[in-house]
Design an enzyme around this catalytic site. Structure first.
Site, PDB file in Angstrom:
ATOM      1  N   SER A 149      43.013  24.565  -9.961  1.00  0.00           N
ATOM      2  CA  SER A 149      41.999  25.086  -9.303  1.00  0.00           C
ATOM      3  C   SER A 149      42.143  25.745  -8.007  1.00  0.00           C
ATOM      4  O   SER A 149      41.349  26.416  -7.648  1.00  0.00           O
ATOM      5  CB  SER A 149      40.908  23.851  -8.826  1.00  0.00           C
ATOM      6  OG  SER A 149      40.282  23.744 -10.148  1.00  0.00           O
ATOM      7  N   LYS A 152      40.897  29.207  -7.404  1.00  0.00           N
ATOM      8  CA  LYS A 152      39.878  29.720  -6.866  1.00  0.00           C
ATOM      9  C   LYS A 152      40.085  30.412  -5.389  1.00  0.00           C
ATOM     10  O   LYS A 152      39.237  31.349  -5.185  1.00  0.00           O
ATOM     11  CB  LYS A 152      38.894  28.586  -6.744  1.00  0.00           C
ATOM     12  CG  LYS A 152      38.651  27.918  -8.282  1.00  0.00           C
ATOM     13  CD  LYS A 152      37.602  26.690  -7.924  1.00  0.00           C
ATOM     14  CE  LYS A 152      37.085  26.262  -9.251  1.00  0.00           C
ATOM     15  NZ  LYS A 152      38.070  25.707 -10.158  1.00  0.00           N
ATOM     16  N   SER A 333      35.021  22.652  -6.125  1.00  0.00           N
ATOM     17  CA  SER A 333      35.791  23.308  -7.116  1.00  0.00           C
ATOM     18  C   SER A 333      35.021  23.532  -8.205  1.00  0.00           C
ATOM     19  O   SER A 333      35.226  23.265  -9.651  1.00  0.00           O
ATOM     20  CB  SER A 333      36.950  22.206  -7.623  1.00  0.00           C
ATOM     21  OG  SER A 333      37.972  23.057  -8.218  1.00  0.00           O
TER      22      SER A 333
END
Length: 508
Positions: A149, A152, A333
């Site tokens: 993640s 991102k 997240s």
């Protein structure tokens, strides 16, 4: 070995091997003649010196007479003309540095023991002094690997550049091609909520479907020639398929971590609009369509098609701005918003509207930051795909700009989870616990987790006041398989080590 006097110096005569007695003088002399005879050699030397002095004086005297009209010389003895300096020859086989290199200071704070923790699996890390740009620690930092993640961060940075912090996604309703028909046109706002206005969904500040329905009915009623609304068409053509990336585990749908990615949906397609993690459906477009039909009074036929061009708009609602969406995505997240932003970036960049457009869209969107993207692979915007590849060194370079709040990047910094913070993915009780709590409030970083790896990247305000940018990857290879959740502890411990060392962090 004999010695003899020469002028004022004693000289060794190497040619004399055996002393020889001098011949006897036949008759002694007296007076000056005797003295001259006895010291004949010395008299000859003295006479020669006197002649030289007289001749030299005459030369100087003559010069003063013939050169009286010339400027006075700076020196009695004239300096010879300077010969030109030879041009140095450079060996082409030996490169010459443009400027001298500066030696790095000797750093003594080692984290080698922490970095050797086997829970880190296939370990990579990169740490930079954000003030000076000096690399303090490097373990495979230039190798592009899966990010989880942490992806991102890249999606958010690209969105801030391509879309801008004030961009809002718009959902519209237009007249259909047939009497009594309206078309709900998805504009990529995956946060649009089916909850009644006044009831806050998980996505705070989201637009509400009932507001759009009210606008539609008011606009429809304003034209007396309109028959009652009897049919609803759903247009989700703003995004093209497939709706699910091939690298994602299908179990994520039921676990509530990821929806099918379509341009028209409500509440990220959650069963429960108020929860972060909630099971998603197999058909988010149908769920949104049914919710809108109900808000219009129900009893409508529902179909899917593309809205006719040039028809009148009946209503429109907009998402929260990109600045808000980024912070909502990063702090917990959230995969849904990340995929929404990634797709909007690709469209606005002109790369396309599918998963396959994300490589060009996001990499192109990052180009303005001036950091080398060679070797970068983008498969999605959330990081759930194991096929993404970004080097830790790219992240540390980007975080230098984030830390400096260049352009709109301060928005990204403000959305980062904080170790020991009041909320977000670094506030959970399994992060920065125990001795690692020493770094609470000093680590601002994006977490990452997929089955085959854990990651953490961001900014550390070190104990000595040095701002550090860092990226840590604990990822698996084929032999290791999935990475244990205990990797999080090892990552936090290493990051705390960086915090304690600061600018004294050793690369050894």
């Amino acid at each position: 070995m004999a010695r003899r006097r020469v002028g004022y110096h004693t000289e060794v005569d190497e040619s004399v091997q055996t002393p020889v007695a001098p011949a006897a003088d036949p008759a002694p002399r007296s007076g000056i003649g005797a003295v001259f005879a006895r010291y004949r050699r010395a008299w000859l030397i003295a006479a020669g010196a006197l002649v030289f002095v007289l001749l030299g004086s005459g030369a100087v005297f003559a010069g003063t007479q013939t050169g009286a009209a010339e400027p006075a010389a700076a020196s009695v003895v004239a300096s010879p003309a300077a010969a030109p300096s030879p041009t140095p020859t450079i060996d082409p086989a030996r490169p010459v540095p443009a400027e001298g290199t500066t030696a790095s200071r000797l750093r003594t704070c080692s984290v080698a023991g922490l970095a050797a923790d086997t829970r880190l699996a296939d370990f990579q890390a990169h740490v930079v002094n954000a003030s000076t740009g000096e690399v303090l620690f490097d373990r495979g930092g230039s190798t592009a690997s899966r990010t989880a993640s942490v992806m991102k961060v890249l999606t958010s940075a690209a969105a801030l550049n391509v879309l801008g912090s004030d961009y809002r996604a718009t959902t519209r309703v237009v007249k259909g091609a047939e009497p009594g028909q309206v078309v709900l046109v998805g504009g990529g706002d995956l946060t649009l909520s089916r909850l009644p206005t006044g009831q806050e969904p998980f996505y705070t500040g989201a637009a509400h479907l009932d507001d759009l329905a009210t606008q539609t009915m008011v606009a429809w009623a304003a034209d007396p020639s309109n028959p009652p609304i009897t049919s609803l068409v759903l247009d989700a053509s703003y995004f093209s398929g497939p709706d699910w990336d091939e690298g994602w585990a299908r179990t994520e749908l039921g676990l509530g971590s990821m929806p099918e990615i379509t341009a028209l949906m409500v509440d990220g397609d959650r069963n429960d609009p108020t929860r972060s993690t909630s099971a998603r459906s197999e058909d988010p477009i149908a769920r949104a369509g049914q919710a809108f039909a109900d808000a219009l009074g129900g009893g409508l036929s529902i179909s899917s098609a593309t809205a006719p061009a040039g028809t009148a708009q009946l209503g429109a609602v907009q998402s929260a701005p990109v600045s808000t969406l980024i912070q909502q995505s990063l702090i917990v997240s959230d995969n849904t918003i990340a995929e929404m932003l990634a797709r909007l970036v690709a469209i606005e960049h002109g790369a396309g509207n599918s998963f396959s457009a994300l490589q060009q869209g996001i990499v192109g969107g990052l180009a303005a930051y001036g950091i080398d993207t060679t070797g970068m692979i983008i498969k999605d915007g959330s990081g759930l795909s194991p096929h993404n590849a970004v080097s830790p060194a790219y992240l540390t370079a980007l975080f230098i700009k984030v830390n400096a709040r260049e352009g709109n990047l301060g928005v990204l910094f403000d959305g980062l989870p904080i170790a020991g913070g009041p909320g977000g993915s670094l506030s959970y009780n399994d992060r920065f616990a125990g001795a690692n709590a020493a770094a609470d409030g000093a680590v601002f970083a994006k977490t990452g987790w997929i089955d085959t790896g854990y990651t953490l990247a961001g900014v550390i305000r070190a104990a000595d006041g040095t701002p550090l940018t860092f990226a840590i990857y604990a990822i698996s290879n084929v032999a290791i398989g999935n990475v244990s959740s205990s990797a999080k502890i090892a990552i936090d411990t290493l990051a705390t080590g960086f915090f304690h060392c600061g600018d004294n962090l050793s690369n050894n």
